[in-house]
Design a protein around this motif. Structure first.
Motif, mmCIF file in Angstrom:
data_model
loop_
_atom_site.group_PDB
_atom_site.id
_atom_site.type_symbol
_atom_site.label_atom_id
_atom_site.label_comp_id
_atom_site.label_asym_id
_atom_site.label_seq_id
_atom_site.Cartn_x
_atom_site.Cartn_y
_atom_site.Cartn_z
ATOM 1 N N TYR A 1 0.844 -1.310 -0.058
ATOM 2 C CA TYR A 1 0.162 0.052 0.014
ATOM 3 C C TYR A 1 0.913 1.342 -0.096
ATOM 4 O O TYR A 1 0.583 2.298 -0.819
ATOM 5 C CB TYR A 1 -1.015 -0.005 1.322
ATOM 6 C CG TYR A 1 -1.799 1.542 1.380
ATOM 7 C CD1 TYR A 1 -2.753 1.513 0.604
ATOM 8 C CD2 TYR A 1 -1.348 2.349 2.205
ATOM 9 C CE1 TYR A 1 -3.420 2.742 0.661
ATOM 10 C CE2 TYR A 1 -2.092 3.389 2.143
ATOM 11 C CZ TYR A 1 -3.253 3.541 1.568
ATOM 12 O OH TYR A 1 -3.682 4.787 1.736
ATOM 13 N N ILE A 2 2.006 1.033 0.862
ATOM 14 C CA ILE A 2 2.763 2.565 0.903
ATOM 15 C C ILE A 2 3.349 2.693 -0.424
ATOM 16 O O ILE A 2 3.579 4.038 -0.762
ATOM 17 C CB ILE A 2 3.986 2.083 1.801
ATOM 18 C CG1 ILE A 2 3.601 2.170 3.106
ATOM 19 C CG2 ILE A 2 5.032 3.323 1.725
ATOM 20 C CD1 ILE A 2 4.426 1.601 4.457
ATOM 21 N N LYS A 3 3.435 1.845 -1.543
ATOM 22 C CA LYS A 3 3.976 2.265 -2.884
ATOM 23 C C LYS A 3 2.835 3.084 -3.610
ATOM 24 O O LYS A 3 3.391 4.003 -4.538
ATOM 25 C CB LYS A 3 4.229 0.953 -3.624
ATOM 26 C CG LYS A 3 5.417 0.238 -3.068
ATOM 27 C CD LYS A 3 5.714 -1.041 -3.961
ATOM 28 C CE LYS A 3 6.902 -1.886 -3.277
ATOM 29 N NZ LYS A 3 7.074 -3.295 -4.093
ATOM 30 N N ILE A 4 1.600 2.929 -3.318
ATOM 31 C CA ILE A 4 0.678 3.902 -3.937
ATOM 32 C C ILE A 4 -0.137 4.642 -3.049
ATOM 33 O O ILE A 4 -1.084 5.484 -3.489
ATOM 34 C CB ILE A 4 -0.175 2.912 -4.443
ATOM 35 C CG1 ILE A 4 -0.887 1.781 -3.780
ATOM 36 C CG2 ILE A 4 0.336 2.220 -6.006
ATOM 37 C CD1 ILE A 4 -2.151 2.147 -3.118
ATOM 38 N N ALA A 5 0.585 4.992 -1.764
ATOM 39 C CA ALA A 5 -0.292 5.953 -0.744
ATOM 40 C C ALA A 5 -0.406 7.257 -1.137
ATOM 41 O O ALA A 5 0.976 7.672 -1.308
ATOM 42 C CB ALA A 5 0.375 5.371 0.556
ATOM 43 N N PRO A 6 -1.451 7.860 -0.861
ATOM 44 C CA PRO A 6 -1.392 9.285 -1.280
ATOM 45 C C PRO A 6 -0.622 9.837 -0.021
ATOM 46 O O PRO A 6 -0.487 9.543 0.953
ATOM 47 C CB PRO A 6 -2.834 9.685 -1.136
ATOM 48 C CG PRO A 6 -3.466 8.767 -0.270
ATOM 49 C CD PRO A 6 -2.596 7.408 -0.478
ATOM 50 N N ASN A 7 -0.281 11.192 -0.351
ATOM 51 C CA ASN A 7 0.652 11.776 0.551
ATOM 52 C C ASN A 7 0.103 12.124 1.955
ATOM 53 O O ASN A 7 0.562 12.237 3.046
ATOM 54 C CB ASN A 7 1.229 13.128 0.050
ATOM 55 C CG ASN A 7 2.117 13.164 -0.822
ATOM 56 O OD1 ASN A 7 2.804 12.066 -1.120
ATOM 57 N ND2 ASN A 7 2.187 14.089 -2.114
ATOM 58 N N TRP A 8 -1.487 12.266 1.951
ATOM 59 C CA TRP A 8 -1.817 12.602 3.052
ATOM 60 C C TRP A 8 -1.884 11.214 4.281
ATOM 61 O O TRP A 8 -2.329 11.601 5.191
ATOM 62 C CB TRP A 8 -3.418 12.835 2.898
ATOM 63 C CG TRP A 8 -4.374 12.285 2.358
ATOM 64 C CD1 TRP A 8 -4.504 12.103 0.777
ATOM 65 C CD2 TRP A 8 -5.232 11.273 2.746
ATOM 66 N NE1 TRP A 8 -5.311 10.919 0.574
ATOM 67 C CE2 TRP A 8 -5.913 10.381 1.673
ATOM 68 C CE3 TRP A 8 -5.207 10.715 4.144
ATOM 69 C CZ2 TRP A 8 -6.642 9.367 1.834
ATOM 70 C CZ3 TRP A 8 -6.078 9.638 4.194
ATOM 71 C CH2 TRP A 8 -6.933 8.808 3.314
ATOM 72 N N ASN A 9 -1.881 10.246 3.538
ATOM 73 C CA ASN A 9 -1.853 8.902 4.422
ATOM 74 C C ASN A 9 -0.624 8.206 4.571
ATOM 75 O O ASN A 9 -0.632 7.026 5.098
ATOM 76 C CB ASN A 9 -3.048 7.941 3.835
ATOM 77 C CG ASN A 9 -3.445 7.216 4.699
ATOM 78 O OD1 ASN A 9 -3.610 7.295 5.993
ATOM 79 N ND2 ASN A 9 -3.782 5.745 4.343
ATOM 80 N N LEU A 10 0.412 8.655 4.044
ATOM 81 C CA LEU A 10 1.958 8.067 3.961
ATOM 82 C C LEU A 10 2.412 7.940 5.410
ATOM 83 O O LEU A 10 2.742 6.759 5.736
ATOM 84 C CB LEU A 10 2.729 8.915 3.022
ATOM 85 C CG LEU A 10 4.180 8.276 3.166
ATOM 86 C CD1 LEU A 10 4.082 6.943 2.493
ATOM 87 C CD2 LEU A 10 5.009 9.133 2.568
ATOM 88 N N HIS A 11 2.308 9.032 6.032
ATOM 89 C CA HIS A 11 2.822 8.921 7.536
ATOM 90 C C HIS A 11 1.909 8.015 8.409
ATOM 91 O O HIS A 11 2.770 7.122 9.329
ATOM 92 C CB HIS A 11 2.769 10.387 8.098
ATOM 93 C CG HIS A 11 3.904 11.183 7.693
ATOM 94 N ND1 HIS A 11 3.634 12.533 8.017
ATOM 95 C CD2 HIS A 11 4.986 10.704 6.642
ATOM 96 C CE1 HIS A 11 4.824 13.038 7.090
ATOM 97 N NE2 HIS A 11 5.597 12.095 6.523
ATOM 98 N N ASN A 12 0.578 7.954 8.324
ATOM 99 C CA ASN A 12 -0.005 6.951 9.270
ATOM 100 C C ASN A 12 0.236 5.515 8.706
ATOM 101 O O ASN A 12 0.271 4.701 9.438
ATOM 102 C CB ASN A 12 -1.782 7.186 8.754
ATOM 103 C CG ASN A 12 -2.517 6.399 9.533
ATOM 104 O OD1 ASN A 12 -2.200 6.298 10.760
ATOM 105 N ND2 ASN A 12 -3.513 6.015 8.894
ATOM 106 N N SER A 13 0.630 5.110 7.249
ATOM 107 C CA SER A 13 0.771 3.827 6.825
ATOM 108 C C SER A 13 2.234 3.456 7.528
ATOM 109 O O SER A 13 2.428 2.330 7.797
ATOM 110 C CB SER A 13 0.699 3.992 5.171
ATOM 111 O OG SER A 13 -0.573 4.273 4.921
ATOM 112 N N LEU A 14 2.960 4.523 7.430
ATOM 113 C CA LEU A 14 4.432 4.055 7.857
ATOM 114 C C LEU A 14 4.371 3.807 9.464
ATOM 115 O O LEU A 14 5.075 2.824 10.027
ATOM 116 C CB LEU A 14 5.483 5.256 7.653
ATOM 117 C CG LEU A 14 5.782 5.511 6.267
ATOM 118 C CD1 LEU A 14 6.388 6.811 5.802
ATOM 119 C CD2 LEU A 14 6.659 4.267 5.682
#
Length: 809
Positions: A198-211
């Motif tokens: 998912y992180i590969k295609i995650a939008p910027n607004w959700n990147l930190h949450n995914s990390l």
């Protein structure tokens, strides 16, 4: 035909078949047919055959296929593989529009905790669904991760199996001491792989949450790689305020688990700089990291440096308690293991540094107060009391001297706001050497202290007085006088110096105005007077000192009085003392003059031989003319003046002076009492009548009763009973009989002894009349202390219920 004959078994089935031949697109007919078979509890294979005929008839209608899948899931008679295979078979017939099918299958896979199925369903769904629907299927996967998978790694943390920090530390120290590797938490690889996709295609607004979620999987290798890739363009992460603190902390933990110690230390130091409020947490974290590596000397070094640099009490306490805990648990674990395993005792001292750790723990306990004092000095290096307390923490002469020497080099005199406090350090420093018989060193310290640019005169006073007192004890009063003469040297133009000092807004050092120190002048005077033994020259020097103080305007009213007494005691001319009083009166305000006048007049009346009677009268008159118009209570002066005239035999004048005082304080009952009693004693009853009459008219009603009784008693003694009765009648009408017991008791006794039946009845009639006519002011009475205050009935009562209706019945 043979296939159908296996499933169509009765006439009702044949009827449905005919109806479906006529209306094959009737969904209602198909559903009625299925419901009939389900109610008959037909075999599962029959129902599957009919459901698939129904679905193929409407091959492009997704909701019918979804109903079929829901039925298969609900029946619970199909294994997961069969359901998944059927789902894949159904999707082959759809090129688009299968969103509900994918959601239904993902919901089933997550409910069954089928991780492999979830991954395959996700793959198929992402291929079949449009890009706009991808976030929905990802949302279902994330929900499963957050609710079912990630809590497993969080709750499975090996550290959580211990009840508290102490127990956890004890286990970890034991493992570090005796070579047991610390258990690493198993990472959640499945969740990590899903999140990495998912992180590969995650939008910027959700990147930190995914990390952040990725860090929860404990897959530290993935955290290290992806944090570098997405947070710092593939480079090592550096501390910054632009990246969330929690992500940087995750990366630091990953470095710890991956044993990249150099990178760990570098990043941790950066984080301490960027996030100074978290410095203590990073210190503890760093100490634990070194403890895992069994580098206990590094642990001590890290904690000691942190404790010596912090300026926060909470941080100091946290670090101190943590270091004490580490050392105590280290020793406890080591001692217990040595008892259980005697073979380790051979080289325990060298291998485990037992003595060093024991000494360090003892040092921690013994130096707690000193370390805390260090902290307070770091917080405020100009705190005099902190430095003074520090000196008490040391026992040896050398250590105490070092503390005092360091304090006077550290403290900025302009930053000490309590007058006289900084001087105490210099004085204690000098006293330390003085008590050690190093007199020259002590004098040098006092001398250096006097050169410090103190902003407060109190500091210099303290130093001069300390030096003087020590010299007096050691070398006598003469040496003390020499020191004070040096301190109190008056400049050529003292007024200009004072004016310049005032204009500088106290920016000039206080040394410029030492000559105005009241404390030093007072001590100088005391020493001078103590050294006088009929020495005329010393008397003149003391008088000169008083004159200098008066010239400098530092003399207080008490100094003037002492000066006058000094001249009276050491010279034959008492007039000189009175002249000092006269000079004092021009220096001070009227309130202070009053106190000087009392001493002056009392001494003047005792020196009748030195002053003429007329001169003393002039003094009294001048005092009263000066003070009375300014509203000052001159009662003692009037009384002293009256007594003076009485001694001179002028009785009428003596009484008239008191009368004059009564006029100046017309409502003062005590002054009137003295006046009428003296008039009666000195002038006799006849002459005292006017004074009594004026008294009764001047004093407020409640307070005049005692004077009315005294007046009536005097008239009775003169045989004037009629006048006595009139006076009593006048006094009786001033108060209600219930508040005037003393007067009525006296009147009754008077009538019993000197009156008759008629006069007694007249008295009783008047008393009853007054009881009926006079009213007691209950409001004023209730406000007196100890009485209950009542509320008048005429006041409007506030109802308890605001909606209450007032009925006028």
């Amino acid at each position: 035909m043979n296939c159908i004959s296996r499933y169509v078994v009765d006439e009702e089935d044949i009827a449905f078949e005919y109806e479906l031949q006529r209306t094959p697109l009737s969904i209602v007919t198909w559903k009625r047919y299925l419901e009939k078979w389900e109610s008959q509890k037909r075999p599962l294979s029959h129902l599957v055959w009919l459901y698939e005929r129904f679905c193929r008839q409407f091959a492009n209608q997704e909701d019918i296929w979804c109903s079929y899948l829901r039925w298969m899931v609900h029946e619970r008679k199909f294994d997961n593989l069969t359901i998944y295979q059927r789902f894949i078979h159904i999707l082959e017939g759809f090129s688009a529009g299968c969103e509900e099918l994918c959601f239904l299958m993902m919901e089933f896979a997550t409910s069954e905790y089928q991780l492999e199925m979830i991954r395959h369903v996700l793959d198929v769904s992402l291929r079949k669904l449009g890009a706009d629907s991808h976030w929905k299927i990802w949302e279902m996967v994330f929900k499963f991760l957050e609710e079912k998978m990630l809590p497993l790694t969080e709750f499975g943390d090996s550290q959580d199996e211990y009840q508290d920090e102490q127990e956890r530390m004890e286990v970890l120290i034991y493992k570090s001491l005796f070579g047991e590797e610390e258990e690493q938490d198993a990472p959640d690889i499945w969740s990590s792989h899903i999140l990495q996709r998912y992180i590969k295609i995650a939008p910027n607004w959700n990147l930190h949450n995914s990390l952040q979620k990725l860090a929860s999987t404990k897959d530290h290798k993935a955290v290290h790689a992806l944090y570098q890739q997405y947070l710092n363009h593939g480079n090592e992460l550096e501390a910054t305020l632009e990246i969330p603190y929690s992500l940087q902390l995750n990366y630091l933990k990953a470095l710890d688990y991956l044993q990249q110690d150099e990178k760990y230390e570098a990043l941790l130091r950066q984080l301490q700089t960027v996030f100074p409020g978290k410095s203590t947490e990073f210190t503890i974290m760093w100490a634990k990291h070194e403890r895992k590596r069994s580098r206990f000397h590094h642990v001590t070094e890290i904690l000691e440096n942190a404790m010596e640099s912090t300026s926060d009490l909470k941080s100091f306490t946290t670090i101190y308690e943590f270091e004490s805990l580490v050392e105590r648990l280290y020793l406890e674990n080591l001692v217990e293991e040595l008892k259980a395993n005697p073979d380790l005792q051979k080289d325990a001292q060298e291998k485990f540094e037992l003595s060093a750790h024991l000494s360090h723990l003892q040092n921690l306990i013994e130096t707690h107060s000193l370390r805390l004092n260090d902290l307070k000095i770091r917080q405020n290096p100009n705190s005099v009391e902190t430095w003074r307390h520090r000196a008490t923490l040391f026992q040896t002469f050398e250590d105490k001297c070092n503390v005092y020497a360091k304090s006077i080099l550290t403290i900025d005199p302009s930053r000490v706001f309590v007058p006289g406090s900084l001087a105490t350090i210099w004085c204690e420093y000098a006293t330390l050497y003085w008590n050690a018989k190093a007199f020259d060193t002590a004098k040098e310290i006092w001398d250096r202290a006097l050169r410090v640019p103190f902003p407060h005169l109190k500091d210099l006073e303290t130093i001069w007085i300390s030096w003087t007192e020590h010299e007096i004890v050691q070398n006598g009063i003469k040496r003390g006088l020499q020191i004070l003469e040096t301190a109190l040297q008056v400049p050529d133009a003292p007024e200009e110096v004072l004016e310049k000092y005032k204009k500088s807004a106290k920016k000039m050092p206080a040394q410029a105005i030492v000559f105005t120190s009241l404390a030093l002048w007072s001590l100088y005077l005391d020493l001078q007077e103590a050294s006088i033994i009929d020495q005329r020259d010393q008397v003149e020097r003391t008088s000169s000192t008083y004159e200098t103080m008066i010239h400098l305007k530092v003399a207080t009213p008490m100094h003037f009085i002492q000066y006058a007494h000094f001249l009276q005691d050491h010279t034959d001319d008492k007039i000189k003392g009175f002249q000092v009083y006269e000079r004092a009166l021009s220096f001070f305000p009227k309130e202070t003059q009053y106190e000087i006048w009392k001493v002056y007049l009392r001494e003047a009346t005792d020196a009748i031989g030195k002053l003429s009677t007329e001169s003393i009268r002039d003094l009294f008159d001048h005092a009263l003319e000066t003070l009375v118009p300014n509203g000052i209570d001159c009662r003692p002066i009037f009384i002293l003046y009256s007594d003076f005239e009485e001694k001179n035999g002028l009785s009428k004048r003596s009484v008239d002076i008191l009368l004059r005082g009564c006029h100046s304080m017309s409502r003062d009952s005590n002054m009137w009492e003295k006046c009428v009693s003296k008039a009666h004693r000195l002038l006799g009853g006849e002459a005292a009548r006017p004074y009594y009459e004026e008294c009764l008219q001047s004093i407020p009603s409640p307070k005049v009763i005692p004077q009315a009784l005294a007046f009536a008693e005097m008239e009775t003694q003169l045989g004037e009973l009629t006048r006595a009765r009139e006076i009593l009648k006048y006094g009786a009408q001033l108060l209600h009989p219930s508040k005037n017991h003393e007067l009525w008791e006296y009147w009754e006794e008077l009538e019993l002894q000197n009156g008759d039946k008629e006069s007694y009845k007249t008295m009783l009639k008047l008393k009853r009349k007054l009881e009926n006519e006079l009213t007691v002011n209950t409001e004023l009475e209730s406000q007196k202390e100890g009485n209950v205050e009542f509320i008048a009935a005429s006041q409007k009562k506030t109802p308890l219920n605001p909606e209450e209706i007032d009925l006028n019945i």
